[in-house]
Design a protein around this motif. Structure first.
Motif, PDB file in Angstrom:
ATOM      1  N   PRO A  98       0.827  -1.200  -0.145  1.00 11.27           N
ATOM      2  CA  PRO A  98      -0.020  -0.160   0.113  1.00 11.27           C
ATOM      3  C   PRO A  98       0.910   1.243  -0.009  1.00 11.27           C
ATOM      4  O   PRO A  98       2.063   1.206   0.362  1.00 11.27           O
ATOM      5  CB  PRO A  98      -0.747  -0.072   1.332  1.00 11.27           C
ATOM      6  N   PRO A  99       0.390   2.355  -0.277  1.00 11.87           N
ATOM      7  CA  PRO A  99       1.075   3.603  -0.607  1.00 11.87           C
ATOM      8  C   PRO A  99       1.975   3.914   0.572  1.00 11.87           C
ATOM      9  O   PRO A  99       3.180   4.587   0.473  1.00 11.87           O
ATOM     10  CB  PRO A  99      -0.100   4.807  -0.700  1.00 11.87           C
ATOM     11  N   THR A 100       1.168   4.032   1.721  1.00 13.39           N
ATOM     12  CA  THR A 100       2.241   4.150   3.137  1.00 13.39           C
ATOM     13  C   THR A 100       3.452   3.438   3.235  1.00 13.39           C
ATOM     14  O   THR A 100       4.624   4.091   3.321  1.00 13.39           O
ATOM     15  CB  THR A 100       1.462   3.957   4.275  1.00 13.39           C
ATOM     16  N   TYR A 101       3.408   1.995   2.626  1.00  9.62           N
ATOM     17  CA  TYR A 101       4.511   1.296   2.902  1.00  9.62           C
ATOM     18  C   TYR A 101       5.535   1.564   1.802  1.00  9.62           C
ATOM     19  O   TYR A 101       6.712   1.769   1.869  1.00  9.62           O
ATOM     20  CB  TYR A 101       4.116  -0.195   2.498  1.00  9.62           C
ATOM     21  N   LEU A 102       5.047   1.992   0.468  1.00  8.78           N
ATOM     22  CA  LEU A 102       5.999   2.441  -0.673  1.00  8.78           C
ATOM     23  C   LEU A 102       6.579   3.610  -0.352  1.00  8.78           C
ATOM     24  O   LEU A 102       7.727   4.004  -0.441  1.00  8.78           O
ATOM     25  CB  LEU A 102       5.096   2.772  -1.820  1.00  8.78           C
ATOM     26  N   PHE A 149      10.024  -0.782  -1.357  1.00  9.61           N
ATOM     27  CA  PHE A 149       9.493  -1.747  -1.930  1.00  9.61           C
ATOM     28  C   PHE A 149       9.174  -1.674  -3.420  1.00  9.61           C
ATOM     29  O   PHE A 149       9.109  -0.542  -3.961  1.00  9.61           O
ATOM     30  CB  PHE A 149       8.013  -2.208  -1.335  1.00  9.61           C
ATOM     31  N   GLY A 150       9.141  -2.707  -4.158  1.00  8.59           N
ATOM     32  CA  GLY A 150       8.992  -2.632  -5.531  1.00  8.59           C
ATOM     33  C   GLY A 150       7.556  -2.985  -5.692  1.00  8.59           C
ATOM     34  O   GLY A 150       6.684  -2.426  -5.260  1.00  8.59           O
ATOM     35  N   ALA A 151       6.971  -4.209  -6.557  1.00 11.90           N
ATOM     36  CA  ALA A 151       5.744  -4.373  -6.802  1.00 11.90           C
ATOM     37  C   ALA A 151       5.214  -5.207  -6.053  1.00 11.90           C
ATOM     38  O   ALA A 151       4.125  -5.217  -5.831  1.00 11.90           O
ATOM     39  CB  ALA A 151       5.802  -5.029  -8.215  1.00 11.90           C
ATOM     40  N   ALA A 152       5.938  -5.781  -5.222  1.00 13.79           N
ATOM     41  CA  ALA A 152       5.378  -6.718  -4.195  1.00 13.79           C
ATOM     42  C   ALA A 152       6.240  -6.635  -2.713  1.00 13.79           C
ATOM     43  O   ALA A 152       7.154  -6.036  -2.550  1.00 13.79           O
ATOM     44  CB  ALA A 152       5.352  -8.037  -4.680  1.00 13.79           C
ATOM     45  N   CYS A 153       5.361  -7.218  -1.719  1.00 16.37           N
ATOM     46  CA  CYS A 153       6.326  -7.327  -0.239  1.00 16.37           C
ATOM     47  C   CYS A 153       5.485  -8.411   0.244  1.00 16.37           C
ATOM     48  O   CYS A 153       4.522  -9.039  -0.265  1.00 16.37           O
ATOM     49  CB  CYS A 153       5.952  -6.126   0.207  1.00 16.37           C
ATOM     50  N   ASP A 154       6.246  -8.947   1.376  1.00 17.66           N
ATOM     51  CA  ASP A 154       5.549 -10.151   1.974  1.00 17.66           C
ATOM     52  C   ASP A 154       5.120  -9.566   3.404  1.00 17.66           C
ATOM     53  O   ASP A 154       5.672  -8.777   4.316  1.00 17.66           O
ATOM     54  CB  ASP A 154       6.455 -11.169   2.551  1.00 17.66           C
ATOM     55  N   ILE A 213      -0.491  -4.644  17.986  1.00 17.48           N
ATOM     56  CA  ILE A 213      -0.723  -5.067  16.943  1.00 17.48           C
ATOM     57  C   ILE A 213       0.350  -4.641  16.047  1.00 17.48           C
ATOM     58  O   ILE A 213       0.710  -3.398  15.893  1.00 17.48           O
ATOM     59  CB  ILE A 213      -1.834  -4.234  16.154  1.00 17.48           C
ATOM     60  N   TRP A 214       1.383  -5.863  15.511  1.00 17.14           N
ATOM     61  CA  TRP A 214       2.419  -5.705  14.789  1.00 17.14           C
ATOM     62  C   TRP A 214       2.254  -5.816  13.521  1.00 17.14           C
ATOM     63  O   TRP A 214       1.930  -7.141  13.131  1.00 17.14           O
ATOM     64  CB  TRP A 214       3.609  -6.504  15.544  1.00 17.14           C
ATOM     65  N   THR A 215       2.572  -4.854  12.684  1.00 16.29           N
ATOM     66  CA  THR A 215       2.214  -5.194  11.323  1.00 16.29           C
ATOM     67  C   THR A 215       3.531  -4.592  10.617  1.00 16.29           C
ATOM     68  O   THR A 215       4.241  -3.998  11.020  1.00 16.29           O
ATOM     69  CB  THR A 215       0.860  -4.459  10.701  1.00 16.29           C
ATOM     70  N   GLY A 216       3.642  -4.957   9.421  1.00 16.49           N
ATOM     71  CA  GLY A 216       4.766  -4.609   8.581  1.00 16.49           C
ATOM     72  C   GLY A 216       4.804  -5.575   7.223  1.00 16.49           C
ATOM     73  O   GLY A 216       3.977  -6.339   6.875  1.00 16.49           O
TER      74      GLY A 216
END
Lengths: 357, 357, 357
Positions: free
Chosen positions: C218-222, C227-232, C246-249
């Motif tokens: 998602p935009p915030t992550y980018l 990141f490129g087109a994908a992430c885990d 809550i631990w996200t990432g």
């Protein structure tokens, strides 16, 4: 510190608290209100969501998702139904859940109650059954004036902090015009009060008729129709349990029989759909249809605007009245006067249809 | 889904909930409030409408039309009485309906309750009888300072969301000045707290007197009177069940006996009419009269303005106090301290006059 | 006029009305909130005032003066304690009254209840004992991320008109993202709904884990990480009775084991302190800590701002949900779906710790 428990407030019976007439078509709104969003409203203590499906039909469901009770009116419309705005459960117009995102099986009990909602003459009518699931036993009311080539109409929706029957009382006797509507259509209090009033009842309807030949035409009438110094006015009020039809108007003096339903002249036809929301609140849907004289400018929008202004005044009075009834409680007995005949007949019909006779 | 019923809230006894002293004159407002419109107010849970008749007299009725309970305070004044704003029933100052428009006969029972209301010293006093219709057994209180040539006065009206006795508590002990009124007349908390306080009770009145000779004059005093570095101050509080009279002021040091009622100096005479509205709300009518030094500018308006500012601060405290009393309920016992002597005597008088002794 | 008494409203059991878990540390706020003024808040129906003493310690008392119940939160801080804003009684941090102005003796019973309040990791935690005066039986929770050199954080405080457990429900299942947060972090409803969810419980905690390798960032992550087109992506939710972590990432695709707690990548660690205020209202204290990529601009403030926006959306939903639960009352049964596993386990823990098992 000692403590004292306050007694519970008691609600005067004027609220029609005991119960409401069921197995009735009530007005639920205007067809134009249902487009791309669901609309949530409470009728007779039932929370309802209304929406229009992809094929243009209207539908009504209980306004809750069966998962965690979010109002479905917070959801979004899709081709096949209404999707909840929390976890995405999708409901068909009959209340059955069609899809639970991420879950293969949809249990049969994943459904909410549905209501019969019809659109007719640009109005929405909802059937409020005595028993859950009860089907309508008759057609929704006709209101041809919305679709009549001689008339143009406009309308509105009030939310009242007062029980519905106080609006019946108000409309069943227009003698209040001279006191409440001093700024608009009043000014002839005595004329109204002294005009003979004919009250007749038949089945579940009451009719109140006042004919006032030789009246001075009020400004709106003069703007809409070529009256001179005088006109023959009429007020015909028809009470049905879920709505009232009030037909007012005037003809040139001596030119029309006020007994003739086909009489010519300037006609204003008001629809008043009054639907209980709770014991102490209600919806008031109204429309005003009027005809136009071929040689005069079109005043239909002006008639609607003045009607709204007048109804604003009524709301102030009726909400103040209810607040006061609440405050006085059972201490405030009601004295009946001559103008209450029609209103009291209407109250007896409501009482009978509520099973309180 | 299971359901649980919440318990009823319980009101701490500090609200004076059990009952109110009746057969008393309570302050109802200021004479100047009654001109061309009726005024509706609730006293001791009774909704009352007050108005001035064509001959200048004041009158008070139950604030409801006996027809359909519209507040008469929504009506209009006419020469012979007050006309309801719904269907035009006209009421005489004694509560009898004089006219029902469009109806020949006015039934005798078409009447509402009336109250004894008098105007005296520019104040309105209403008699709240123990029994409906009970006549006053004594004259309304005198308050000569409003009409005294040496004094000028101004006043106001607060609606409090707190029971009336919390205002008594506040006024019966001015030691709060140094904590509540830090921004205005406070600053000498210790002086107030440590000054000897004389509390005396006689019949239904309590008197609290503090004399503080050799005080530093506060700014308002300096502006109004030619004090130097010091003055001899007094605070004399007189509690009556429906109002308090608080006489504060100061003389030049050593020039007047603080025991002499005719003493000279700068005088501020506060009237505090506190009238229960409901168990949890009250009216607070106040006025402040002050004298002027012949050689100084007139500061009477400034004194009234500062009084209002100070009373605004009291309101914040007292409403916060009541909200907290409500929240804690009976858990919050009260510890008495030395300054409570006067307030507690006043509470015992209220309790006795309410028939709770 | 007859009168009818309305029944008492009944509160659905979803409110957690019966009782709350006690002998727990609940979040009471942020350390930064306590500076030169006392702060009043209600926790588990107890009105509490919190303040910082002259030596920098934090303290909490019952929020009432034992004299006449003014909230102590209306008072002022002094070197030795908190002084009431009405008659100036001074309270020590342990609740004992130290001084009654103008009175020599301070009675021993002039005291109010005190609470154990600690400041840890810039958070305030209050011990709500089962019995008045009960001492903590364990340390307040650790939250190291507020003081961790790799993270920056910001937070906020919501007051909710909804019972606390509805927020647990919301947070224990993030599948609502795709429906509630359409405008922000949603958009992949199906992905969330279909990702395998692992729910485990141990003692008084529940853990819900969703791993979503190969997601579109998602935009915030980018903005925060290259990141490129994908992430885990991962979502790990840990429920404790008084708060959730809550631990996200996300990590670059295939570069980190999502099972490794030390994995690299972009990390957002949310703290959600949910403290009942009353049966029907609660506090929601939250913070969001995120790490920064050495070669990217610092986006930590942006992450906090977007989190606040997202939580605003949740509040609308949850308050609408509760209003609807209130309206339907026991009529609205809940159907469970697959995503409720975690939330229902959390509810059972709350029920057990409330002594309702």
């Amino acid at each position: 510190m000692n403590a004292v428990t306050l007694p519970l407030p008691s609600i005067p019976a004027t609220s029609g608290i005991a119960s409401f007439p069921r197995d009735q078509w009530y007005m639920a709104g205007f067809g134009s209100e249902l487009s791309d969003k669901p609309v949530g409203r409470t009728f007779l203590n039932d929370k309802v969501v209304m929406f229009r499906t992809a094929d243009g039909q209207v539908a009504a469901l209980e306004d809750r998702c069966c998962h965690r009770t979010l109002p479905l009116s917070c959801g979004t419309l899709e081709t096949t139904g209404l999707r909840c705005g929390y976890h995405g459960m999708l409901y068909a117009p009959d209340g059955q859940c069609l899809e639970i995102p991420g879950q293969d099986r949809v249990p049969a009990k994943a459904r909410v109650r549905s209501y019969h909602l019809v659109e007719k003459n640009q109005l929405l009518w909802i059937w409020m059954p005595a028993q859950e699931g009860g089907a309508p036993t008759r057609e929704a009311p006709d209101y041809p004036w919305h679709d009549h080539p001689d008339y143009k109409w406009g309308g509105g929706h009030y939310h009242y902090r007062a029980p519905w029957q106080l609006i019946h009382d108000n409309l069943m006797d227009l003698s209040h015009l001279g006191y409440v509507h001093l700024k608009t259509i009043g000014g002839n209090a005595r004329l109204h009060m002294n005009a003979p009033m004919k009250v007749t009842a038949e089945g579940d309807t009451v009719k109140v008729v006042r004919h006032m030949p030789g009246s001075v035409p009020p400004p709106t009438y003069l703007a809409a129709w070529p009256f001179g110094a005088a006109c023959d006015r009429w007020q015909e009020i028809e009470f049905h349990v879920s709505h009232l039809r009030i037909w007012t108007g005037a003809a040139l003096p001596g030119t029309a029989s006020l007994e003739d339903p086909q009489r010519h002249g300037f006609h204003m036809r008001g629809l008043h759909g009054i639907t209980p929301e709770t014991q102490e609140t209600c919806h008031y849907f109204w429309s005003m249809s009027s005809n136009q004289h071929p040689d005069m400018p079109d005043t239909s929008q002006e008639v609607v605007d003045q009607t709204r202004f007048t109804f604003d005044e009524d709301r102030l009075v009726i909400e103040a009245q209810w607040e006061n009834i609440r405050a006085f409680g059972p201490r405030a007995e009601w004295i009946d006067i001559h103008v209450d005949v029609g209103a009291n007949r209407a109250r007896r019909i409501v009482q009978r249809l509520s099973g309180q006779a």
